[in-house]
Design an enzyme around this catalytic site. Sequence first.
Site, PDB file in Angstrom:
ATOM      1  N   CYS A 394      20.761  56.068  29.898  1.00 28.17           N
ATOM      2  CA  CYS A 394      21.734  55.203  29.218  1.00 28.17           C
ATOM      3  C   CYS A 394      22.469  54.340  30.245  1.00 28.17           C
ATOM      4  O   CYS A 394      23.033  54.862  31.210  1.00 28.17           O
ATOM      5  CB  CYS A 394      22.744  56.048  28.445  1.00 28.17           C
ATOM      6  SG  CYS A 394      22.084  56.748  26.924  1.00 28.17           S
ATOM      7  N   ASP A 438      47.629  23.279  53.714  1.00 27.74           N
ATOM      8  CA  ASP A 438      48.516  22.130  53.813  1.00 27.74           C
ATOM      9  C   ASP A 438      49.766  22.566  54.588  1.00 27.74           C
ATOM     10  O   ASP A 438      50.045  23.758  54.699  1.00 27.74           O
ATOM     11  CB  ASP A 438      48.890  21.675  52.403  1.00 27.74           C
ATOM     12  CG  ASP A 438      49.812  20.468  52.409  1.00 27.74           C
ATOM     13  OD1 ASP A 438      49.605  19.577  53.240  1.00 27.74           O
ATOM     14  OD2 ASP A 438      50.743  20.439  51.584  1.00 27.74           O
ATOM     15  N   ASP A 721      25.615  61.211  32.076  1.00 31.35           N
ATOM     16  CA  ASP A 721      25.852  59.844  31.614  1.00 31.35           C
ATOM     17  C   ASP A 721      27.325  59.586  31.333  1.00 31.35           C
ATOM     18  O   ASP A 721      27.921  58.650  31.873  1.00 31.35           O
ATOM     19  CB  ASP A 721      25.040  59.572  30.346  1.00 31.35           C
ATOM     20  CG  ASP A 721      25.352  58.192  29.783  1.00 31.35           C
ATOM     21  OD1 ASP A 721      25.094  57.202  30.497  1.00 31.35           O
ATOM     22  OD2 ASP A 721      25.881  58.108  28.667  1.00 31.35           O
TER      23      ASP A 721
END
Length: 740
Positions: A394, A438, A721
């Site tokens: 799964c 900047d 799982d």
Amino acid sequence: MAEAAQAKYRVGGMDCASCAAKIDTAVRRIAGVEDVSVSVTSGTMTIRHDGTSDLKAIEKKVTGLGYSVVPMHGKTPNHDHTLHAHGHDHAGHHHDHSDHEHAHPEREAAELHGHDHGSLSGSWWQSKKGRLTILSGMALVAAYVVGHLMPGIAPYAFIAATLIGLAPIARRAVMAALAGTPFSIEMLMTIAATGAIIIHAAEEAAAVVFLFLVGELLEGIAAGKARASIQSLTALVPKSALLDEAGETREVPAESLAVGSIILVRPGDRISADGVIVSGESAIDEAPVTGESVPVRKAADDAVFAGTVNGDAALRIRVTAAAADNTIARVVKLVEEAQESKAPTERFIDRFSRYYTPGVVVVAALVAILPPLLAGGAWDEWVYKGLAILLIGCPCALVISTPAAIAASLSAGARRGLLMKGGAVLETLGKVTAVALDKTGTLTEGKPRVTDIVPFERTEAQVLSRAAVLERSSSHPLALAILERAKNDKVPVPPAFEVEAVPGKGMTGRVGGEELALLSPAAARLTGALTAEQDEQIAALNEQGKTVSVLLINGKVAGLIAMRDEPREDARTGLRALTDAGVRTLMLTGDNERTARAIGEQLGIDVRAELMPEDKQRIVGELKREGFLVAKVGDGINDAPALAAADVGIAMGGGTDVALETADAAVLHGRVGDVAAMIALSRRTMRNIFENITIALGLKVVFLVTTIVGITGLWPAILADTGATVLVTINALRLLQPVR
């Protein structure tokens, strides 16, 4: 030709990527549907169709998959939801923020959806998922009791227990298959449990179904925290506000406040809207939103934002943003949308799973069939192993490994004021090798401050006081710097007479019998008052990038006042953090070479000065051609081309809307150090994703081998799982914890 139309729905119970994929696949197959956009995090589905589509059929199709569907009425225009820093007036931005309703009872599915990763409203046992899990567990216990008392009917008791939990899962598996998603996790679960019953392993089938439901429930609770962490920000904004009209106040719902309204905020109250202080001065506690430990002193004309706490004095505030567009609402909306922007890794996992899941089914079938056919193995034994492999394979943990980490990371970043427009931006940030910044408003505060007062035959306080006298009525940035210093130093500023501005030269006036003049060095030289030594001092200050004003009292030089846009407090440490992370730093500025070089030397950064916007864009391109992955940081309109050209554009909070809209990310609180923090968060996230994929695949490989050799079976398979899924989710949620 039918007119194009759009329909929008709120979808309940949809809380993971595979949920969205199922809905997307099913709805696209319906005649007349041109496009489908499914948003997991906001729980919505937008459909563009040609006007011939049967909307009721669409709703029925989605409901059949196990989700609730509620039409959302009103216009649903396409918005370019961009980054905005707090403190800006957004009266002109008209947004449909129907997505901002975050507490909807319909968000819980009409019936349990078997693969729900979302938050559960209320206590877990009150949800439909929780109730089904409890019912399945009770049925399993009852089957064990019945089996012990009456062994003859034990198999039937376990079959009944299995069906209680399996029936809704199997129904949705069939619906998903009919809608175009045959290899869903529900289908794999249904095949495995049904096969176990067929080979007389009903006891294990019942246990597997129960464990599956428990694992899904735990996963839903855990994964919900990622969404709840950012959604909880909305609770910071008060539900009511004190509206000030014609000198009278009345309590109104905060969401009804219009832009331009005046509200009264009492000491200790939470501010209910973004706005600008009209009158009053108070310490604002921004910790609930920004984490700043020290309250910020704010007075008239200062910006405040929703969710912060007023300290010690009443404030009258003019509302600058509607409730749906205040700072917190924009942050929540941004993170919701960012979570829908898939990272390259996430797209890879999605593609991988598309082939991986059918591959698992084929391998499981071969394991179940080939040994009995070719080697005379026992059918029961090998079918059992095949079913176990089906469960092991799964892809749940694998599919959620990346989105869970990205959702948690985006939420964690937003709470620190690090806003990123999507998973792709988050992933790219970690690979950045050069940052171009900047100067004005990014590395520096963006406004001049008095740095030096050089008195001649007068005290510093007297020089500052007389200069402030002349500048009192001026709004020039240099004048404001002198007035701020005078205020901070608490020097007296007596009233002046006959104050005049001399174009191109400075200011003149009279106070207490003294003739005053605050002039530029060039204008002062024309008077002949400057000595050679004083001229040398001015030159030395100019060499440091400072602007100098000369104060004359009765025609004689009384002192010099030097001013400069100073670096932000954290600029040096922020740049050092970038360097320590192996990132090259470079200042790109339109300011003059001398000033830029002085700031660059102070901060220890390479400097490129006197640049036009196209020059900044060109230099970013040159860095990219040299092999650097470039981030550009800026706050002004002149930064927008370079922000767009960079691999990642980062806007400083408080900057122009153009910069914020062009950027991929924003540092809401304007700290240079937050750029390094953003890169560090990205790298931490990518490590977390790698760990998650390793956990998901590693456990599968281990149990695949042990199952084939006969060491483990169905129970360990389902534990592997669901256990992997929960482990992956919990590991991702570690990203919500701040790094100290």
